[in-house]
Design a protein around this motif. Structure first.
Motif, short mmCIF file in Angstrom:
data_model
loop_
_atom_site.label_atom_id
_atom_site.label_comp_id
_atom_site.label_asym_id
_atom_site.label_seq_id
_atom_site.Cartn_x
_atom_site.Cartn_y
_atom_site.Cartn_z
N GLY A 155 8.18 47.61 35.44
CA GLY A 155 6.86 47.26 34.92
C GLY A 155 6.66 45.77 34.82
N ARG B 275 -1.89 53.74 39.73
CA ARG B 275 -0.64 53.07 39.36
C ARG B 275 0.32 53.07 40.54
NH1 ARG B 275 1.92 52.64 34.04
NH2 ARG B 275 4.17 52.87 34.08
N THR C 80 17.30 56.44 35.71
CA THR C 80 17.15 56.46 34.25
C THR C 80 15.85 57.16 33.86
OG1 THR C 80 16.08 54.31 34.42
CG2 THR C 80 18.44 54.31 33.90
N ARG D 145 15.83 46.92 36.70
CA ARG D 145 15.83 47.92 35.63
C ARG D 145 14.50 47.97 34.90
NH1 ARG D 145 21.30 46.31 32.60
NH2 ARG D 145 20.77 47.94 31.13
N HIS E 143 7.33 61.66 26.60
CA HIS E 143 7.10 61.81 25.16
C HIS E 143 7.58 63.17 24.68
CE1 HIS E 143 4.53 58.55 26.41
NE2 HIS E 143 4.28 58.22 25.16
N ASN F 112 6.48 52.29 39.52
CA ASN F 112 6.49 51.92 38.10
C ASN F 112 6.66 53.18 37.24
OD1 ASN F 112 6.33 50.54 35.73
ND2 ASN F 112 4.18 49.94 35.93
N ARG G 177 10.35 58.61 24.36
CA ARG G 177 10.02 58.27 22.97
C ARG G 177 9.37 59.45 22.27
NH1 ARG G 177 5.52 55.79 20.24
NH2 ARG G 177 3.55 55.95 21.37
N GLU H 137 1.73 48.51 22.83
CA GLU H 137 2.60 49.60 23.25
C GLU H 137 3.95 49.56 22.55
OE1 GLU H 137 1.37 47.25 25.01
OE2 GLU H 137 -0.04 48.03 26.48
N SER H 138 4.73 50.61 22.81
CA SER H 138 6.06 50.73 22.19
C SER H 138 7.02 49.68 22.75
CB SER H 138 6.63 52.13 22.47
OG SER H 138 6.82 52.30 23.86
N THR I 172 0.43 53.87 19.05
CA THR I 172 0.39 52.56 19.72
C THR I 172 -0.93 52.37 20.46
OG1 THR I 172 1.52 53.51 21.64
CG2 THR I 172 2.89 52.43 19.97
N ARG J 62 10.82 45.52 27.11
CA ARG J 62 9.44 45.19 26.74
C ARG J 62 9.37 45.11 25.23
NH1 ARG J 62 4.56 49.33 27.98
NH2 ARG J 62 5.54 50.48 26.27
N ALA K 51 12.91 57.00 30.52
CA ALA K 51 12.48 56.37 29.26
C ALA K 51 11.86 57.44 28.38
CB ALA K 51 11.46 55.27 29.55
N PRO L 194 1.85 57.37 30.65
CA PRO L 194 1.61 55.94 30.59
C PRO L 194 0.39 55.67 29.72
CG PRO L 194 0.72 56.80 32.63
CD PRO L 194 1.31 57.98 31.88
N SER L 195 0.11 54.41 29.45
CA SER L 195 -1.12 54.08 28.75
C SER L 195 -2.30 54.54 29.59
CB SER L 195 -1.19 52.57 28.50
OG SER L 195 -0.91 51.86 29.69
O1 TXA Z 1 3.34 52.85 23.47
C1 TXA Z 1 3.60 53.19 24.61
O2 TXA Z 1 4.72 53.03 25.13
C2 TXA Z 1 2.48 53.86 25.42
C3 TXA Z 1 2.12 55.17 24.75
C4 TXA Z 1 1.14 55.98 25.54
O3 TXA Z 1 3.31 55.90 24.50
N1 TXA Z 1 2.88 54.06 26.77
C5 TXA Z 1 2.99 53.03 27.66
O4 TXA Z 1 3.36 53.43 28.93
O5 TXA Z 1 2.80 51.87 27.39
P1 TXA Z 1 3.22 52.48 30.19
O6 TXA Z 1 3.49 53.37 31.35
O7 TXA Z 1 1.93 51.78 30.18
O8 TXA Z 1 4.42 51.49 30.05
C6 TXA Z 1 5.75 51.98 30.19
C7 TXA Z 1 6.69 50.85 30.42
C8 TXA Z 1 6.50 50.21 31.76
O9 TXA Z 1 6.70 48.81 31.65
C9 TXA Z 1 7.60 50.85 32.61
O10 TXA Z 1 8.02 50.03 33.67
C10 TXA Z 1 8.69 51.04 31.57
O11 TXA Z 1 8.02 51.39 30.38
N2 TXA Z 1 9.59 52.14 31.94
C11 TXA Z 1 9.32 53.45 32.00
N3 TXA Z 1 10.39 54.15 32.42
C12 TXA Z 1 11.38 53.25 32.62
C13 TXA Z 1 12.73 53.34 33.08
N4 TXA Z 1 13.28 54.51 33.41
N5 TXA Z 1 13.43 52.19 33.17
C14 TXA Z 1 12.87 51.02 32.83
N6 TXA Z 1 11.62 50.86 32.42
C15 TXA Z 1 10.87 51.96 32.32
#
Ligand code: TXA
Ligand code: MG
Length: 353
Positions: free
Chosen positions: A227, A60, A119, A224, A69, A64, A123, A182-183, A37, A197, A121, A144-145
């Motif tokens: 971000g 950051r 919770t 929930r 991974h 958030n 992947r 992103e994912s 991604t 998202r 997250a 994170p990114s």
């Molecule tokens: O493609 C992707 O997802 C990339 C690559 C590096 O894997 N990662 C990415 O991470 O975009 P980041 O941190 O930029 O975005 C993660 C999103 C954020 O919107 C965050 O709020 C949400 O995922 N998130 C993470 N953990 C969460 C949780 N436990 N509950 C709800 N939302 C969560």
């Protein structure tokens, strides 16, 4: 600190590069690496100090949460205390790949990872370098990114270096990322899967596997999806999003009439032969091509010093839903209508972190 950029073969990263990166991870330091991604900034997900180092490097906000991974679905039960039935066909179909599942967290996952939520997250990325690094490090990677908080996500190692030079020890350079956005983040902790998202896996693809998917978090759900509270994906120059071709041409003319150096991101051949001094980044007509090049185009225009960036919107279906989600968050102004009412998105976006 000096930031080292190490080129790796995206399909067969060398043992040496992996060993160096994994040693840093084991030492609690963050390392940037490519995924399918965008580039991620990874650290040992089970080490709270290492996770804090990621937040520091990015600037950051601590509330958030970050995605964990893994390199094998067998790593999931150690992170999530419940894996609902819907998760299995989704993992089967889309892992490794750009789908992140939000599940109930085990206590072993540090609170920093989850921004204090109950919770986690998770992947499994579809990139040989990411998978090999997770295996070599011997631990799931919180990542994170790899951009400074609020900036467009990095799709090349150069983008990472631009944002995080001197702030992290190592970037594994595996070339440009394939998807460019992103994912997809899908919350499986409620009765119906909830899209937090939109991203690389489309809602249409999800529905084909699990049936109903709720689209927009309502007010009760916002907690929930932390971000979604922050401004994101923003270049320095203000962004104006045009929902139609006609509005695109009009917006460009208006900015030039105001004497502003104007950048344009558009699909396929541009309409701006009328405005020869506009800096144009024309991206492929296809949604996949547009998504792949979008963040790089925003960054390139920013670096060229334009005063304002006008961007062409796309239809909000398939990958277009994710493209428009990022563009609406990046935009200071949304102009035109594509069936939905025109709105200024500021209220939805909240304060800058
Ligand atoms: O493609 C992707 O997802 C990339 C690559 C590096 O894997 N990662 C990415 O991470 O975009 P980041 O941190 O930029 O975005 C993660 C999103 C954020 O919107 C965050 O709020 C949400 O995922 N998130 C993470 N953990 C969460 C949780 N436990 N509950 C709800 N939302 C969560
Ligand atoms: Mg991000």
């Amino acid at each position: 600190m000096e930031t080292r950029v190490l080129a790796v073969d995206p399909n067969r990263p060398s043992r040496r590069a992996l060993a160096l990166a994994a040693a840093l991870i084991k030492d609690g330091r963050p390392v940037a690496f490519p995924t399918e991604t965008v580039y991620g900034l990874g650290a040992d997900a089970l080490n709270p100090a290492a996770v804090r180092a990621i937040f520091r490097a990015k600037g950051r906000p601590a509330d958030n949460p970050v995605i964990v991974h893994i390199a094998d679905p067998a790593q999931l039960p150690a992170l999530a205390r419940e894996v609902p039935r819907a998760a299995n066909p989704l993992m089967e179909k889309f892992w490794p790949g750009p789908l992140t599942l939000v599940l109930k967290r085990r206590a072993a996952v540090p609170a920093q990872v989850s921004g204090g939520l109950d919770t986690v997250a998770v992947r499994m990325p579809a990139h040989p370098v990411a998978l090999a690094l997770i295996r070599e490090a011997g631990t799931p990677l919180a990542a994170p990114s790899a951009n400074r908080s609020g900036r467009p996500s990095p799709t090349t190692a150069a983008h990472v270096l631009h944002d995080l030079n001197t702030r992290i020890p190592l970037i594994l350079d595996g070339g440009r990322t394939e998807i460019g956005l992103e994912s997809t983040v899908l919350d499986l902790t409620g009765p119906t899967p909830l899209l937090l998202r939109p991203g690389g896996i489309t809602v249409e693809q999800l529905r084909a596997v699990v049936g109903p998917v709720e689209l927009r978090p309502d007010a009760g759900h916002l907690g929930r999806s932390p971000g979604t509270r922050y401004r994101h994906y923003r270049p320095r120059a203000p962004v104006m999003l045009a929902l139609t071709r006609r509005q695109l041409a009009r917006l460009v003319k208006q900015q030039r009439a105001r004497g502003l150096r104007t950048g344009l991101v558009c699909r396929g051949r541009s309409t701006t032969s009328l405005c020869p001094d506009v800096q144009v980044r024309s991206l492929p007509e296809s949604l996949t091509g547009y998504a792949r090049g979008l963040f790089a185009a925003l960054r390139a225009l920013d670096d060229s010093g334009v005063d304002v960036i006008v961007v062409e919107g796309v239809e909000e279906r398939g990958l277009g839903l994710a493209v428009m989600d990022r563009l609406r968050r990046a935009a200071d102004r949304v102009v035109g209508t594509n069936g939905a009412p025109t709105r200024h998105p500021k209220g939805a976006r909240g304060a800058k972190p």
